[in-house]
Scaffold this active site. Sequence first.
Site, PDB file in Angstrom:
ATOM      1  N   ASP A 129       0.832  -1.199   0.000  1.00 51.41           N
ATOM      2  CA  ASP A 129       0.000   0.000   0.000  1.00 51.41           C
ATOM      3  C   ASP A 129       0.870   1.254   0.000  1.00 51.41           C
ATOM      4  O   ASP A 129       1.374   1.664   1.039  1.00 51.41           O
ATOM      5  CB  ASP A 129      -0.910  -0.015   1.225  1.00 51.41           C
ATOM      6  CG  ASP A 129      -1.992   1.048   1.165  1.00 51.41           C
ATOM      7  OD1 ASP A 129      -1.993   1.829   0.195  1.00 51.41           O
ATOM      8  OD2 ASP A 129      -2.828   1.092   2.078  1.00 51.41           O
ATOM      9  N   ASP A 143      -1.398   5.139  -6.390  1.00 53.83           N
ATOM     10  CA  ASP A 143      -1.644   4.358  -5.174  1.00 53.83           C
ATOM     11  C   ASP A 143      -1.830   2.882  -5.489  1.00 53.83           C
ATOM     12  O   ASP A 143      -2.762   2.509  -6.203  1.00 53.83           O
ATOM     13  CB  ASP A 143      -2.882   4.905  -4.460  1.00 53.83           C
ATOM     14  CG  ASP A 143      -3.182   4.157  -3.167  1.00 53.83           C
ATOM     15  OD1 ASP A 143      -2.247   3.586  -2.591  1.00 53.83           O
ATOM     16  OD2 ASP A 143      -4.350   4.140  -2.756  1.00 53.83           O
TER      17      ASP A 143
END
Length: 449
Positions: free
Chosen positions: A108, A319
């Site tokens: 992440d 992301d």
Amino acid sequence: MAVSNSLLILFLTISSLSLSIEGIQNSNNFKPSKYSFSFPLTSRRISRPASAATLLPSLVSSTSRNPNSSTGSKNNQSAYKSSFKYSVALIVSLPIGTPPQSQPMVLDTGSQLSWIQCHNKTLAKPPPFNPSMSSSFSVLPCNHPLCKPRIPDFTLPTDCDQNRLCHYSYFYADGTLAEGNLVREKITFARSQSTPPLILGCGQDAGAAEGILGMNLGRLSFASQARISKFSYCVPVRRNQMKVPPVGAFYLGENPYSGGFRYVDLLTFNQSQSQQMPNLDGAAYTVVMEGIRIGGKRLNISRSVFRPNPSGAGQTIIDSGTEYTFLVEDAYAKVREEVVRLVGPSKVKKGYVYGGALDLCFNGDPVLIRQSIGGIVLEMGKGVEILVEKERVLAGVGRGVHCLSIGRSELLGVESSIIGNVHQQNLWVEFDLANRKVGFGRAECSNSA
């Protein structure tokens, strides 16, 4: 997603915290910039809602971000929740502890705190991390500088538990709560190569198998604590009919394929700027997007909508934790208008919103709809382009319904454009932290592991 992210809601004694982190880093003999460690990376469904939109600070109410407000607490959890749940994440297994125990973690780049599962009441495979089997494991006591009631690196204050250990609560924007104890532990890459003890979370969620590998620019992220100068990943294409997830690659340090990458600069923000821009995530990987093409046609979108305005709204983020791509309203409206024109209004499933986030969905043959749309190109700075091939412009959401895999940020309550992992498939994405840039390179990622 990402929802990746240092959601700055409280402020304090940064000096004591900085000294603590600096002490960890100064003892670090691990210099990954001289090495290249590679790990398999899978794109698969996970056992709980993904952290996905972790990097979205605008999901936090303005009062809960206010350091003078008492609402940034466990009693204000609804301020962080969104109805959208992410199901597909990028998973890497890292060797944690001494001797190492392989632990699956969601990669992440939109969040900060890394944590592993440490609970014992589970039949998960692989099993959760067992602290008693690691000689390098230690817990953080309540008097540690990180365990203060007002540190800015957690979405909820840390506190002392009944055992006088430092307890954390970390909310993600999809409503997922991670909590446990803060600990120190090593990542062991080889017999003679390991990080120093890093600050991690030791999770207590018995319903999940995966932890989180937080890789944003925050000072408590794995990348920052381990002083990673460069990392990269290659997201394999996930096909619905495949029972075994395809395998890509995750590199720490130098990537042997980087000679063919093309780079864009990262926009970076100092602490003062971040404080003055309430809608900005200063720890996110922010790039400049120039425009969007659909089927070869460049849409009439002003470049300014992809850049942070004085409030911080409008940043464009890369992301790995967010599943789909989301655009700010001025850009999304143009994309929606063009897609509807190409497909035809009659095929739009009126009044249907998938998961509260994807609101352009269709009835009909998805093959024909994809052919009508063609590819979508996200134009970045310096001539770099991300091609969303026609095979990935739609997401099947069940019962014969297919939605555009680009959503409206506004439905998430977000003020940012986010390029998610579904549109990073078959791409090398390299984060060169030393030189503040991001590189992209086309690849067959399932052959890159």
